[in-house]
Design a protein around this motif. Structure first.
Motif, PDB file in Angstrom:
ATOM      1  N   GLU B 148       0.830  -1.206   0.000  1.00 29.55           N
ATOM      2  CA  GLU B 148       0.000   0.000   0.000  1.00 29.55           C
ATOM      3  C   GLU B 148       0.867   1.261   0.000  1.00 29.55           C
ATOM      4  OE1 GLU B 148      -3.679   1.265   2.826  1.00 29.55           O
ATOM      5  OE2 GLU B 148      -2.687  -0.659   3.214  1.00 29.55           O
ATOM      6  N   SER B 149       1.911   1.229   0.846  1.00 31.97           N
ATOM      7  CA  SER B 149       2.803   2.383   0.938  1.00 31.97           C
ATOM      8  C   SER B 149       3.625   2.555  -0.335  1.00 31.97           C
ATOM      9  CB  SER B 149       3.740   2.236   2.133  1.00 31.97           C
ATOM     10  OG  SER B 149       2.985   2.127   3.316  1.00 31.97           O
ATOM     11  N   VAL B 150       4.018   1.445  -0.927  1.00 32.49           N
ATOM     12  CA  VAL B 150       4.750   1.526  -2.193  1.00 32.49           C
ATOM     13  C   VAL B 150       3.871   2.193  -3.245  1.00 32.49           C
ATOM     14  CG1 VAL B 150       5.865   0.220  -4.045  1.00 32.49           C
ATOM     15  CG2 VAL B 150       6.154  -0.516  -1.676  1.00 32.49           C
ATOM     16  N   GLU B 151       2.612   1.778  -3.300  1.00 32.14           N
ATOM     17  CA  GLU B 151       1.677   2.375  -4.261  1.00 32.14           C
ATOM     18  C   GLU B 151       1.547   3.879  -4.035  1.00 32.14           C
ATOM     19  OE1 GLU B 151       0.326   1.492  -7.108  1.00 32.14           O
ATOM     20  OE2 GLU B 151       1.664  -0.213  -6.687  1.00 32.14           O
ATOM     21  N   PHE B 152       1.454   4.256  -2.765  1.00 31.04           N
ATOM     22  CA  PHE B 152       1.325   5.671  -2.420  1.00 31.04           C
ATOM     23  C   PHE B 152       2.540   6.451  -2.925  1.00 31.04           C
ATOM     24  CE2 PHE B 152       2.457   9.137   0.452  1.00 31.04           C
ATOM     25  CZ  PHE B 152       1.308   9.925   0.387  1.00 31.04           C
ATOM     26  N   LEU B 153       3.712   5.892  -2.687  1.00 35.34           N
ATOM     27  CA  LEU B 153       4.936   6.584  -3.103  1.00 35.34           C
ATOM     28  C   LEU B 153       5.033   6.694  -4.616  1.00 35.34           C
ATOM     29  CD1 LEU B 153       7.546   5.102  -0.597  1.00 35.34           C
ATOM     30  CD2 LEU B 153       6.881   7.496  -0.792  1.00 35.34           C
ATOM     31  N   LYS B 154       4.540   5.668  -5.310  1.00 35.58           N
ATOM     32  CA  LYS B 154       4.670   5.649  -6.771  1.00 35.58           C
ATOM     33  C   LYS B 154       3.785   6.676  -7.463  1.00 35.58           C
ATOM     34  CE  LYS B 154       6.259   1.030  -8.037  1.00 35.58           C
ATOM     35  NZ  LYS B 154       5.795  -0.267  -8.550  1.00 35.58           N
ATOM     36  N   ALA B 170      14.702   6.315   5.315  1.00 35.18           N
ATOM     37  CA  ALA B 170      15.440   6.457   6.570  1.00 35.18           C
ATOM     38  C   ALA B 170      14.826   5.578   7.644  1.00 35.18           C
ATOM     39  CB  ALA B 170      15.416   7.913   7.025  1.00 35.18           C
ATOM     40  N   TRP B 171      15.670   5.099   8.529  1.00 31.08           N
ATOM     41  CA  TRP B 171      15.207   4.384   9.714  1.00 31.08           C
ATOM     42  C   TRP B 171      15.640   5.181  10.927  1.00 31.08           C
ATOM     43  CZ3 TRP B 171      12.143   1.028  11.930  1.00 31.08           C
ATOM     44  CH2 TRP B 171      12.452   0.524  13.205  1.00 31.08           C
ATOM     45  N   PHE B 172      14.719   5.445  11.855  1.00 32.01           N
ATOM     46  CA  PHE B 172      15.078   6.222  13.037  1.00 32.01           C
ATOM     47  C   PHE B 172      14.327   5.676  14.245  1.00 32.01           C
ATOM     48  CE2 PHE B 172      15.229  10.016  15.801  1.00 32.01           C
ATOM     49  CZ  PHE B 172      16.604  10.246  15.745  1.00 32.01           C
ATOM     50  N   GLU B 173      14.954   5.828  15.438  1.00 38.21           N
ATOM     51  CA  GLU B 173      14.303   5.340  16.657  1.00 38.21           C
ATOM     52  C   GLU B 173      14.164   6.468  17.668  1.00 38.21           C
ATOM     53  OE1 GLU B 173      16.239   1.545  17.924  1.00 38.21           O
ATOM     54  OE2 GLU B 173      17.001   1.556  15.878  1.00 38.21           O
ATOM     55  N   PRO B 174      13.085   7.231  17.555  1.00 39.50           N
ATOM     56  CA  PRO B 174      12.926   8.369  18.474  1.00 39.50           C
ATOM     57  C   PRO B 174      12.572   7.904  19.888  1.00 39.50           C
ATOM     58  CG  PRO B 174      11.099   8.287  16.899  1.00 39.50           C
ATOM     59  CD  PRO B 174      11.972   7.115  16.607  1.00 39.50           C
ATOM     60  N   ASP B 175      12.882   8.724  20.872  1.00 30.34           N
ATOM     61  CA  ASP B 175      12.504   8.416  22.261  1.00 30.34           C
ATOM     62  C   ASP B 175      11.004   8.610  22.466  1.00 30.34           C
ATOM     63  OD1 ASP B 175      15.061   7.856  22.961  1.00 30.34           O
ATOM     64  OD2 ASP B 175      15.479   9.791  23.909  1.00 30.34           O
ATOM     65  N   HIS B 176      10.457   9.609  21.794  1.00 35.25           N
ATOM     66  CA  HIS B 176       9.058   9.965  22.014  1.00 35.25           C
ATOM     67  C   HIS B 176       8.230   9.824  20.739  1.00 35.25           C
ATOM     68  CE1 HIS B 176      10.093  11.108  26.042  1.00 35.25           C
ATOM     69  NE2 HIS B 176      11.064  11.885  25.588  1.00 35.25           N
ATOM     70  N   LEU B 177       6.942  10.141  20.839  1.00 36.66           N
ATOM     71  CA  LEU B 177       6.033   9.890  19.713  1.00 36.66           C
ATOM     72  C   LEU B 177       5.938  11.149  18.846  1.00 36.66           C
ATOM     73  CD1 LEU B 177       3.411   8.174  22.038  1.00 36.66           C
ATOM     74  CD2 LEU B 177       5.217   7.067  20.697  1.00 36.66           C
ATOM     75  N   ILE B 178       6.994  11.402  18.092  1.00 37.04           N
ATOM     76  CA  ILE B 178       7.142  12.711  17.463  1.00 37.04           C
ATOM     77  C   ILE B 178       7.035  12.678  15.943  1.00 37.04           C
ATOM     78  CG2 ILE B 178       8.555  13.708  19.318  1.00 37.04           C
ATOM     79  CD1 ILE B 178      11.035  12.908  17.746  1.00 37.04           C
ATOM     80  N   GLN B 202       5.753   4.723  14.257  1.00 36.63           N
ATOM     81  CA  GLN B 202       4.950   5.259  13.171  1.00 36.63           C
ATOM     82  C   GLN B 202       5.866   5.483  11.970  1.00 36.63           C
ATOM     83  OE1 GLN B 202       3.091   9.064  14.109  1.00 36.63           O
ATOM     84  NE2 GLN B 202       1.151   8.362  13.239  1.00 36.63           N
ATOM     85  N   CYS B 203       5.319   5.348  10.773  1.00 38.85           N
ATOM     86  CA  CYS B 203       6.114   5.616   9.580  1.00 38.85           C
ATOM     87  C   CYS B 203       5.461   6.764   8.817  1.00 38.85           C
ATOM     88  CB  CYS B 203       6.165   4.393   8.673  1.00 38.85           C
ATOM     89  SG  CYS B 203       6.916   2.967   9.478  1.00 38.85           S
ATOM     90  N   VAL B 204       6.262   7.504   8.086  1.00 39.28           N
ATOM     91  CA  VAL B 204       5.693   8.600   7.310  1.00 39.28           C
ATOM     92  C   VAL B 204       6.267   8.563   5.900  1.00 39.28           C
ATOM     93  CG1 VAL B 204       7.376  10.228   8.279  1.00 39.28           C
ATOM     94  CG2 VAL B 204       5.304  11.097   7.195  1.00 39.28           C
ATOM     95  N   PHE B 205       5.375   8.822   4.936  1.00 40.55           N
ATOM     96  CA  PHE B 205       5.744   8.737   3.520  1.00 40.55           C
ATOM     97  C   PHE B 205       5.421  10.058   2.832  1.00 40.55           C
ATOM     98  CE2 PHE B 205       4.585   4.693   5.237  1.00 40.55           C
ATOM     99  CZ  PHE B 205       5.560   3.820   4.762  1.00 40.55           C
ATOM    100  N   TRP B 206       6.265  10.452   1.885  1.00 38.11           N
ATOM    101  CA  TRP B 206       6.043  11.689   1.130  1.00 38.11           C
ATOM    102  C   TRP B 206       6.238  11.388  -0.344  1.00 38.11           C
ATOM    103  CZ3 TRP B 206       4.173  16.447   1.019  1.00 38.11           C
ATOM    104  CH2 TRP B 206       4.685  17.392   0.109  1.00 38.11           C
ATOM    105  N   PRO B 215       1.322   2.782  10.534  1.00 38.00           N
ATOM    106  CA  PRO B 215       1.856   2.221  11.785  1.00 38.00           C
ATOM    107  C   PRO B 215       3.350   1.937  11.694  1.00 38.00           C
ATOM    108  CG  PRO B 215      -0.121   1.060  11.077  1.00 38.00           C
ATOM    109  CD  PRO B 215       0.250   1.974   9.961  1.00 38.00           C
ATOM    110  N   GLY B 216       3.974   1.796  12.860  1.00 34.32           N
ATOM    111  CA  GLY B 216       5.414   1.551  12.902  1.00 34.32           C
ATOM    112  C   GLY B 216       5.794   0.198  12.346  1.00 34.32           C
TER     113      GLY B 216
END
Lengths: 432, 324
Positions: B148-154, B170-178, B202-206, B215-216
């Motif tokens: 689904e996310s691949v489709e969104f990016l495409k 990118a992969w990142f591990e934040p301390d908080h829900l930011i 959580q993941c974010v796509f642009w 979701p993460g």
């Protein structure tokens, strides 16, 4: 690729002795509604830290480290044995964009050795910035090192693309310049600083004027080096003392509206000139100069107040304690400051109390009297303020505790703390 | 006792408004996040019951100082769900006691809320700094993220994703829900690229037009970038070994971030070599300032020598008897 890696290694190595790294204080911009990349404004972002504790915020490189000048303190001086390289304009542009896209950097800090002529070199530097801004719509931060001998026209162009321009004053006196940097002169350096200052404030005034009339037209007036100008002084290469250095900084702040004066203790380099002193200055000296500089800019200290704390023999700041503490020890009549009555300026004079704490004290006073234990919350050790503050439940018993005794006590108890240990180590380093 | 399961500032605000209107005191509420259940009964999962306590026309207006809303929005990203209780107690005091409490730095709830917000702000700043994008081809994406996310990016690429278009991952591990709070920052900065930031929460796509939250996920294997070599070379070269200050570096770039920073693997080596490199620089023989002129005069002499030899050979050739 491997040839480019080699060039990068040489030209980053050549740039690392310039202390400037700021990427803050420019206009707020972003790439929304464009197809480009980049944003800036507000607090700068430090993307990494090297083991020297310095941040990497910008891609800091030289366009070339070939140089026709012979500045003794510089790793790139004409007579230096270092390997030389030269980037093309396109190579720097691509590198900057590639790094930016991966979120390694906030932007570019470009400087260069002088090749052929000042104008020729400056043209290349400006070409990089122009290409980034115009062809690639790059909206990140750009800092250009400006060559004082370059033409007015090139300077005017540089300001249109750069967020910040800087000209290094290098050394605090004309004699030192003549001796260590024979191709440079205070007159040329300062007249160019003067020209930059005028251009920066003219553009600002014009923009303000237009903004009053209509918002749309103000946008069309280009920014000119919106994060102002900065400069750098080399510490310890000549015999100028701290009092001379601070007076020079004061002059630069006042006359040219410098945003920052950076102090760079000259560092051991792979190929040092025989003109230079054998030993680099202790890093703690550089640190004390920065503290003194902060006092002038944010704590309303007059330059004379700070230079009066320097030792009468050699005009140097006390390396054992910070200059604000040194001032307080000399001006016991000023203390204790009653934190529940004193104004902001007075509170700022208390050793250990920073700008933020001073504001917090004022804010708290609106609700509750400040008590001595509140300083724990402000993270200020009681030992540091014990003779200098008066709080709701606390009046210091100053009696006949001398300033020397206070200083001794403070030094004895801060031994073993990380900072003091580091400071001592630095002092030891200089004893090689 | 009322129980609220709240996962977002928006939800908390909706609940808090109704609770304040119904004058339900902080002691009567237990707040939680996620799927955890309270031991206390009865639970009020919906707000209808609360809303029905006060007739529609008699609900008091709830307004909060701007300083509180800003503080609460940031503190709401704090990982521990005790934040909801602290924020509600604060809102209760602001509504029922004094609106000035928000400026009272000795109030215990203000202290806790500010500490939480400070911790979140620092985490946000570090995420802006330490996210590292990897330039990957679209064809690599299906092994990293869901279809689904691949489709969104495409959606906004010129081709079909099979001919080398890239997406920055990118992969990142934040301390908080930011992640959500920061995603507009990244979208405005990296507008002209396709990118995604994956985190455990959580993941974010642009896709150059829209942001999408999901979701993460777990850390994907095989994140690499052709620029890693250049970046590490830069990092190594910009470091001045004569100024080693390990502690200063670690206080700004704590160890917990190192595993996701490509340059961090250089640290042990750089630190270990520092003193030897510095010592060598200090011991190096120093170059006389006139090295260049001496060097050039030596060159000039060498050139004269060559010319003299050539001249001599030429003369020998011209004076030799012609060969037949």
């Amino acid at each position: 690729m491997s040839a480019l890696i080699k060039k990068l290694a040489i030209l980053a190595d050549a740039a690392k002795y310039d202390a400037s790294c700021a990427s803050s204080g420019t206009t707020f911009r972003d790439s929304a509604k464009t197809s480009g990349i980049g944003s800036s404004g507000g607090m700068g972002i430090c993307h990494s830290y090297t083991p020297d504790g310095r941040c990497i915020s910008l891609l800091k490189v030289l366009l070339t480290n070939f140089c026709i000048y012979e500045c003794s303190y510089c790793v790139n001086r004409a007579s230096s044995n270092v390997p030389r390289a030269r980037f093309s304009v396109d190579e720097v542009v691509k590198l900057c964009l590639d790094f930016y896209k991966r979120n390694y950097i906030e932007g570019l800090f470009l400087s260069s050795g002088i090749i052929q002529s000042a104008d020729y070199t400056m043209e290349q530097v400006v070409a990089v910035a122009r290409k980034l801004r115009i062809e690639h719509g790059f909206r990140g931060y750009i800092h250009l090192k400006t060559i004082p001998e370059a033409s007015k026209d090139l300077l005017a162009q540089a300001g249109l693309y750069a967020d910040r321009l800087s000209i290094n004053v290098e050394l605090p006196s004309e004699e030192s310049l003549q001796q260590l940097a024979p191709e440079k002169s205070t007159v040329t350096i300062e007249s160019t600083m003067g020209r930059l200052k005028e251009a920066i404030s003219e553009h600002k005034a014009e923009k303000k004027e237009q903004r009053k009339k209509s918002t749309n037209r103000a946008k069309r007036i280009p920014d000119f080096s919106p994060a102002g100008q900065s400069t750098q002084m080399i510490i310890g290469a000549d015999n100028s003392n701290d009092a001379v250095i601070l007076n020079k900084s004061h002059h630069l702040y006042k006359s040219y509206e410098m945003r920052r004066v950076y102090y760079s203790a000259f560092s051991p380099i792979p190929d040092a000139s025989s003109q230079l002193p054998l030993k680099p200055p202790p890093l703690i000296r550089e640190h004390r100069l920065y503290q003194a500089d902060w006092l002038m800019r944010f704590y309303h200290f007059k330059v004379d107040e700070i230079t009066q704390t320097t030792s009468t023999d050699d005009g140097m700041l006390d390396l054992d304690v910070d200059p604000k503490f040194a001032w307080a020890l000399q001006h016991r009549e000023y203390f204790p400051v009653d934190v529940n009555r004193a104004d902001y300026e007075q509170i700022l004079r208390i050793p250990g109390v920073g700008v933020r704490t001073a504001r917090r004290i004022l804010q708290q006073r609106r609700f509750k009297k400040v008590r001595i234990e509140d300083f724990e919350r402000f993270k200020i050790p009681f030992k540091k303020i014990q003779f200098f503050v008066q709080a709701a439940n606390y009046t210091p018993s100053i009696g006949d505790v001398s300033s020397t005794a206070i200083k001794q006590r403070w030094l004895a108890q801060s031994q073993g703390t990380a900072f003091f240990a580091a400071a001592q180590k630095k002092n030891q380093l200089s004893l090689f | 006792m009322y129980y609220f399961n709240v996962n977002h500032f928006r939800e908390w605000r909706r609940c808090a408004r109704s609770l304040l209107q119904a004058r339900i005191s902080p002691d009567e509420i237990e707040w939680g996040s996620g799927n955890q259940h309270s031991l206390f009964e009865p639970m009020a999962d919906s707000l209808d019951e609360i809303d029905s306590l006060v007739p529609a026309g008699r609900k008091p207006a709830i307004t909060m100082p701007k300083a509180f809303v800003e503080l609460a929005e940031t503190a709401a990203c704090y990982r521990d769900s005790k934040k909801w209780q602290v924020l509600y107690r604060l809102a209760w005091k602001l509504q029922n006691h004094s609106r000035h409490i928000i400026h009272d730095l000795t109030d215990s709830d203000v202290i806790v809320a500010r500490d939480m917000a400070k911790s979140v702000s620092r985490d946000m700043h570090k995420m802006k700094a330490f996210v590292r994008f990897n330039d990957l081809e679209f064809s690599c994406l299906p092994s990293l993220i869901n279809a689904e996310s691949v489709e969104f990016l495409k959606r906004n690429i010129s081709g079909d994703g099979s001919s080398g278009e890239s997406c920055f991952v990118a992969w990142f591990e934040p301390d908080h829900l930011i992640v959500e709070k920061l995603s507009p920052f990244f979208a405005k900065r990296f507008t002209g690229m396709h990118w995604c930031i994956l985190t455990p929460d959580q993941c974010v796509f642009w896709n150059q037009a829209e942001l999408r939250l999901a979701p993460g996920c777990e850390k994907p294997a095989g994140l690499a970038d052709p620029m890693h070599g250049m970046w590490k070379t830069y990092y190594k070269s910009i470091y001045n070994p004569a100024r080693l200050k390990e502690q200063a570096m670690q206080s700004e770039m704590p160890k917990k971030y190192w595993k996701n920073l490509p340059e961090a693997e250089l640290l042990p080596e750089l630190i270990e070599q520092s003193s030897a490199r510095t010592q060598k620089m200090l011991e190096n023989e120093r170059t006389p300032a006139d090295r260049l002129s001496r060097k050039s005069s030596a060159l000039r002499n060498a050139q004269f020598e060559i010319q003299r030899t050539l001249e001599k050979k030429r003369q020998e050739v011209s004076s030799a008897p012609p060969k037949n």
